[in-house]
Design a protein around this motif. Structure first.
Motif, PDB file in Angstrom:
ATOM      1  N   ALA A   1       0.820  -1.210   0.000  1.00  0.00           N
ATOM      2  CA  ALA A   1       0.000   0.000   0.000  1.00  0.00           C
ATOM      3  C   ALA A   1       0.856   1.262   0.000  1.00  0.00           C
ATOM      4  CB  ALA A   1      -0.926   0.002   1.219  1.00  0.00           C
ATOM      5  N   LYS A   2       2.090   1.145   0.505  1.00  0.00           N
ATOM      6  CA  LYS A   2       2.997   2.299   0.534  1.00  0.00           C
ATOM      7  C   LYS A   2       3.741   2.475  -0.782  1.00  0.00           C
ATOM      8  CE  LYS A   2       3.705   2.099   5.538  1.00  0.00           C
ATOM      9  NZ  LYS A   2       4.677   1.832   6.633  1.00  0.00           N
ATOM     10  N   GLY A   3       3.487   1.573  -1.731  1.00  0.00           N
ATOM     11  CA  GLY A   3       4.082   1.744  -3.052  1.00  0.00           C
ATOM     12  C   GLY A   3       5.171   0.763  -3.400  1.00  0.00           C
ATOM     13  N   GLU A   4       5.483  -0.165  -2.507  1.00  0.00           N
ATOM     14  CA  GLU A   4       6.529  -1.134  -2.808  1.00  0.00           C
ATOM     15  C   GLU A   4       6.048  -2.087  -3.894  1.00  0.00           C
ATOM     16  OE1 GLU A   4       9.529  -4.114  -0.335  1.00  0.00           O
ATOM     17  OE2 GLU A   4       8.238  -2.683   0.710  1.00  0.00           O
ATOM     18  N   ALA A   5       6.901  -2.417  -4.830  1.00  0.00           N
ATOM     19  CA  ALA A   5       6.524  -3.262  -5.963  1.00  0.00           C
ATOM     20  C   ALA A   5       6.345  -4.712  -5.530  1.00  0.00           C
ATOM     21  CB  ALA A   5       7.590  -3.180  -7.063  1.00  0.00           C
ATOM     22  N   VAL A   6       5.414  -5.392  -6.177  1.00  0.00           N
ATOM     23  CA  VAL A   6       5.150  -6.792  -5.851  1.00  0.00           C
ATOM     24  C   VAL A   6       6.393  -7.639  -6.081  1.00  0.00           C
ATOM     25  CG1 VAL A   6       3.793  -8.819  -6.494  1.00  0.00           C
ATOM     26  CG2 VAL A   6       2.702  -6.572  -6.398  1.00  0.00           C
ATOM     27  N   GLU A   7       7.170  -7.299  -7.119  1.00  0.00           N
ATOM     28  CA  GLU A   7       8.349  -8.092  -7.460  1.00  0.00           C
ATOM     29  C   GLU A   7       9.361  -8.137  -6.309  1.00  0.00           C
ATOM     30  OE1 GLU A   7       6.087  -7.308 -10.867  1.00  0.00           O
ATOM     31  OE2 GLU A   7       6.911  -5.896  -9.394  1.00  0.00           O
ATOM     32  N   THR A   8       9.421  -7.070  -5.500  1.00  0.00           N
ATOM     33  CA  THR A   8      10.399  -7.037  -4.407  1.00  0.00           C
ATOM     34  C   THR A   8       9.995  -7.941  -3.251  1.00  0.00           C
ATOM     35  OG1 THR A   8       9.302  -5.174  -3.309  1.00  0.00           O
ATOM     36  CG2 THR A   8      10.954  -4.657  -4.984  1.00  0.00           C
ATOM     37  N   LEU A   9       8.766  -8.445  -3.269  1.00  0.00           N
ATOM     38  CA  LEU A   9       8.281  -9.286  -2.178  1.00  0.00           C
ATOM     39  C   LEU A   9       8.183 -10.752  -2.580  1.00  0.00           C
ATOM     40  CD1 LEU A   9       5.366  -7.018  -0.883  1.00  0.00           C
ATOM     41  CD2 LEU A   9       7.731  -7.055  -0.110  1.00  0.00           C
ATOM     42  N   LYS A  10       8.743 -11.103  -3.730  1.00  0.00           N
ATOM     43  CA  LYS A  10       8.606 -12.468  -4.235  1.00  0.00           C
ATOM     44  C   LYS A  10       9.071 -13.513  -3.237  1.00  0.00           C
ATOM     45  CE  LYS A  10       8.686 -11.818  -9.252  1.00  0.00           C
ATOM     46  NZ  LYS A  10       9.418 -12.092 -10.504  1.00  0.00           N
ATOM     47  N   SER A  11      10.133 -13.203  -2.481  1.00  0.00           N
ATOM     48  CA  SER A  11      10.678 -14.180  -1.551  1.00  0.00           C
ATOM     49  C   SER A  11       9.716 -14.509  -0.409  1.00  0.00           C
ATOM     50  CB  SER A  11      11.995 -13.662  -0.952  1.00  0.00           C
ATOM     51  OG  SER A  11      11.765 -12.434  -0.258  1.00  0.00           O
ATOM     52  N   ALA A  12       8.729 -13.630  -0.189  1.00  0.00           N
ATOM     53  CA  ALA A  12       7.782 -13.841   0.901  1.00  0.00           C
ATOM     54  C   ALA A  12       6.589 -14.684   0.474  1.00  0.00           C
ATOM     55  CB  ALA A  12       7.302 -12.497   1.439  1.00  0.00           C
ATOM     56  N   PHE A  13       6.479 -14.946  -0.821  1.00  0.00           N
ATOM     57  CA  PHE A  13       5.319 -15.678  -1.329  1.00  0.00           C
ATOM     58  C   PHE A  13       5.681 -17.121  -1.632  1.00  0.00           C
ATOM     59  CE2 PHE A  13       4.359 -11.273  -2.397  1.00  0.00           C
ATOM     60  CZ  PHE A  13       3.052 -11.160  -1.972  1.00  0.00           C
ATOM     61  N   ASP A  14       4.666 -17.971  -1.552  1.00  0.00           N
ATOM     62  CA  ASP A  14       4.843 -19.382  -1.888  1.00  0.00           C
ATOM     63  C   ASP A  14       4.735 -19.615  -3.392  1.00  0.00           C
ATOM     64  OD1 ASP A  14       5.658 -21.298  -0.248  1.00  0.00           O
ATOM     65  OD2 ASP A  14       3.711 -21.893   0.512  1.00  0.00           O
ATOM     66  N   GLY A  15       4.026 -18.731  -4.090  1.00  0.00           N
ATOM     67  CA  GLY A  15       3.834 -18.890  -5.520  1.00  0.00           C
ATOM     68  C   GLY A  15       4.010 -17.560  -6.241  1.00  0.00           C
ATOM     69  N   ALA A  16       4.057 -17.638  -7.550  1.00  0.00           N
ATOM     70  CA  ALA A  16       4.227 -16.427  -8.347  1.00  0.00           C
ATOM     71  C   ALA A  16       2.907 -15.655  -8.428  1.00  0.00           C
ATOM     72  CB  ALA A  16       4.695 -16.793  -9.753  1.00  0.00           C
ATOM     73  N   PRO A  17       2.973 -14.333  -8.523  1.00  0.00           N
ATOM     74  CA  PRO A  17       1.739 -13.547  -8.677  1.00  0.00           C
ATOM     75  C   PRO A  17       0.998 -13.958  -9.945  1.00  0.00           C
ATOM     76  CG  PRO A  17       3.602 -12.134  -8.148  1.00  0.00           C
ATOM     77  CD  PRO A  17       4.163 -13.480  -8.455  1.00  0.00           C
ATOM     78  N   ARG A  18      -0.304 -13.922  -9.908  1.00  0.00           N
ATOM     79  CA  ARG A  18      -1.106 -14.289 -11.078  1.00  0.00           C
ATOM     80  C   ARG A  18      -2.358 -13.445 -11.131  1.00  0.00           C
ATOM     81  NH1 ARG A  18      -5.119 -18.392  -9.735  1.00  0.00           N
ATOM     82  NH2 ARG A  18      -5.097 -18.846  -7.497  1.00  0.00           N
ATOM     83  N   ASN A  19      -2.925 -13.366 -12.310  1.00  0.00           N
ATOM     84  CA  ASN A  19      -4.157 -12.612 -12.516  1.00  0.00           C
ATOM     85  C   ASN A  19      -5.343 -13.572 -12.577  1.00  0.00           C
ATOM     86  OD1 ASN A  19      -2.831 -10.095 -12.756  1.00  0.00           O
ATOM     87  ND2 ASN A  19      -2.311 -10.554 -14.890  1.00  0.00           N
ATOM     88  N   VAL A  20      -6.419 -13.203 -11.895  1.00  0.00           N
ATOM     89  CA  VAL A  20      -7.660 -13.976 -11.936  1.00  0.00           C
ATOM     90  C   VAL A  20      -8.763 -13.029 -12.385  1.00  0.00           C
ATOM     91  CG1 VAL A  20      -9.313 -15.354 -10.636  1.00  0.00           C
ATOM     92  CG2 VAL A  20      -6.884 -15.476 -10.075  1.00  0.00           C
TER      93      VAL A  20
END
Length: 214
Positions: A92-111
């Motif tokens: 919400a503060k503007g950080e890009a999703v790509e910089t948080l990849k290590s915190a996720f179990d899967g890759a971002p996806r569109n639904v």
């Protein structure tokens, strides 16, 4: 087993009986002798009650493992929720999703093309409803299965009206019912006014009182 078919370890022992499980339990708990139970497929299940243990609270030793499992699951869910909220705050503060990849179990996806109260693409109905409750352009998170998902609502649109849909049929039925009630009410008011009906309030009150007493 108890009246729900669960043994002391928390295991459901009635699963093999399928549709006959619930009626069979009722028969067992209402009969303390050798008996047989007719199944839905035309057969019979013979049972004999050899022991009845009075209802009681379980001891700590009996429920310790279950309590530990419940506690661990609750602790994990709470930590996941806190972690998800922290990531949402960063996004919400503007950080890009790509910089948080290590915190996720899967890759971002569109639904796309989600519909309210309908699960889709691995999203539970509850998760979809949470997405619908989030404003366009906002990040949020919600429980989904045993985990948490982070999401951003990119766009929302109102689906075109389909007169053949089940929702439209429900609305039509409600409107028809309401219209009939309104017409009946108007007819009764007009009938009462034209025929100059008078109500004996004393007799009316007596009748209501008698009805309540009965």
């Amino acid at each position: 087993v108890d009246a729900n078919g669960v043994d002391k370890t928390g295991t459901n022992q009635m699963a093999p009986f399928g549709l006959d499980a619930s009626p069979l339990l009722q028969a067992v708990f209402s009969n303390a002798s050798v008996d047989n139970f007719p199944t839905k497929t035309g057969g019979h299940i013979w049972f004999e009650i050899t022991n009845i243990e009075p209802e009681r609270e379980k001891t700590l030793s009996e429920v310790r493992d279950q309590l530990a499992t419940v506690w661990k699951a609750g602790e994990q869910a709470e930590r996941l929720e806190k972690k998800a909220q922290g990531l949402v705050d960063r996004l919400a503060k503007g950080e890009a999703v790509e910089t948080l990849k290590s915190a996720f179990d899967g890759a971002p996806r569109n639904v796309a093309d989600l519909q309210f109260a309908q699960s889709k693409d691995g999203l539970s109905m509850e998760a979809v409803n949470r997405i619908f409750a989030t404003q366009v352009g906002q990040f949020s998170h919600t429980a989904n299965g045993d985990g948490q998902i982070l999401f951003k609502v990119v766009s929302a649109k109102i689906a075109p009206f389909n007169p053949q849909s089940p929702e439209a049929a429900t609305i039509k039925a409600e409107l028809d019912k309401s219209q009939k009630m309104n017409l009946s009410r108007q007819y009764l008011v007009r009938l009462r006014n034209n025929t100059k009906i008078e109500i004996n309030q004393v007799l009316y009150n007596q009748a209501i009182r008698r009805d309540r007493e009965n």
